[in-house]
Scaffold this active site. Structure first.
Site, PDB file in Angstrom:
ATOM      1  CE  LYS A 147      24.181  91.413  28.051  1.00 46.48           C
ATOM      2  NZ  LYS A 147      24.431  90.632  29.108  1.00 46.48           N
ATOM      3  CB  SER A 149      26.515  88.703  30.379  1.00 47.52           C
ATOM      4  OG  SER A 149      25.598  89.070  30.838  1.00 47.52           O
ATOM      5  CB  SER A 175      27.842  93.169  30.501  1.00 49.94           C
ATOM      6  OG  SER A 175      27.262  91.601  30.358  1.00 49.94           O
TER       7      SER A 175
END
Length: 387
Positions: free
Chosen positions: A65, A62, A122
């Site tokens: 991102k 993640s 997230s």
């Protein structure tokens, strides 16, 4: 008496009853021992303070991102996107698994809340929804992500999606993530989102109210930490890009492939401690500081401000002074309209004894449109009149 104390200390050290103070080199050698790769940089200068396998290509989970948030913040800065714009959730965005805020197909949410969901929780579904809103499709947004990586000079990054869910050929490095984070942190607003520890979405709805808790626990437990992004997949293991600011110095740390959340957080903490104990930043200018005005020909304005594209600092070891540092501006003297706000029109050089310590792009502080023929004609007449 002093000789006796010295002898006692020597004996204690030999016997291991007292540990000698660790040198900076010894401290550094113990950093990120239980991680695949890691890096520590100072944000303004980009100088590397610590490095371990930082150019090794690894899955970022993640932490992907960070790039997604960068493109969102760029769109907001360019005013092609606003915090109160409403974003509609597609069937595809709503279908994302993993971390999510359970967006329903057709549900609308503001850019501000979507960004909060990405930064704090997230949220994979919010990431895709924002990508589709900005670029039309996630695939087109991914093209933008990879183009931005190339623009930043990053050679070891390739994105396949916006959220970091496992995918073949989706990789980056600790160094590249630090550089993407450096760019993201140009936008002061981002830490207002990444620095949130807990908050709510859909707060007005008792039925759909959603509690957000930051996946980065250091936001709460390490003074000065206000971002940026955690990551975990079975392949990537436990990852974290963290940033903290203390005494006008902002540090970015990245760790990839830690064996547990506890080890991940402990190693990031050690890297932050090391950076803040050994180094200091000397702040020179904030972002958007006006350094000069420059003439523009054939424009609807005669001149525009020249501003810093990011905050400017000098990094030194603790206690080192910067009295002998000089500055030099190189600005395009032949600017011609049109000029867009943010266009690079010069460079600020920070030098010491002829050696360049840093180079910072200088950008246009305003837009300048092409002047109409009538305006140019009147200017010409005015010049003749003045003569």
């Amino acid at each position: 008496m002093r000789k006796v104390l010295s002898s006692i200390l020597s004996v204690c050290l030999v016997l291991g009853l007292l540990a000698p103070m660790a040198s900076a080199e010894e401290q550094q050698a113990k950093l990120a021992e239980k991680a695949s790769s890691a890096i520590v940089i100072e944000r303004d200068t980009g100088e590397v303070i610590f490095d371990k396998n930082s150019h090794e290509k690894l899955p970022p989970a993640s932490m992907t991102k960070i790039m997604t948030m960068l493109l969102i913040m760029e769109a907001i800065d360019k005013e092609s996107l606003a915090y109160d714009d409403m974003v509609r959730t597609s069937e595809y965005a709503a279908s994302m698994g993993g971390s999510q805020i359970f967006l329903e197909p057709g549900e609308e949410m503001s850019v501000e809340d979507m960004l909060k969901a990405i930064a704090v929780a997230s949220a994979n579904d919010a990431s895709v929804a924002m990508a589709e809103h900005i670029a039309g499709t996630e695939e087109e947004f991914v093209v933008m992500m990879n183009e931005k990586a190339k623009e930043l000079g990053l050679e070891n990054t390739n994105f396949i999606n916006t959220n970091g869910l496992p995918a073949d050929n989706h990789y980056t490095t600790a160094y590249d993530l630090a550089m993407i984070s450096k760019e993201l942190l140009k936008y002061d607003d981002i830490t207002k989102f990444t620095g949130i520890y807990e908050d709510y979405l859909r707060a007005d709805s008792e039925e759909d109210k959603f509690w957000l808790v930051n996946t980065n626990k250091l936001v709460k437990f390490y003074p000065g930490v206000d971002g940026l992004k955690t990551g975990y997949t079975r392949e990537a293991m436990y990852c974290l890009t963290a940033t903290a600011e203390k005494n006008d110095m902002r540090v970015i740390t990245v760790i990839m492939g830690a064996p547990s959340p506890k080890e991940r957080n402990a190693q990031i903490t050690s890297m932050l401690d090391y950076a803040f104990s050994q180094y200091q930043a000397h702040k020179l200018y904030d972002r958007d500081f006006v350094l000069a005005d420059v003439d523009v020909s054939k424009g609807d304005k005669d001149h525009i401000p020249v501003v810093t594209s990011e905050s400017v600092s000098i990094l030194t070891k603790k206690g080192v002074k910067i009295d002998d540092v000089t500055e030099r501006l190189e600005i395009d003297a032949n600017l011609r309209a049109p000029v867009k706000k943010g266009d690079v029109i010069g460079t600020l050089f920070i030098e010491k004894e002829g050696e360049i310590l840093s180079e910072t792009p200088l950008v246009a502080g305003d837009d300048v449109l092409e002047a109409s023929w009538w305006k140019l004609f009147k200017r010409t007449l005015a010049k003749f009149g003045a003569a």
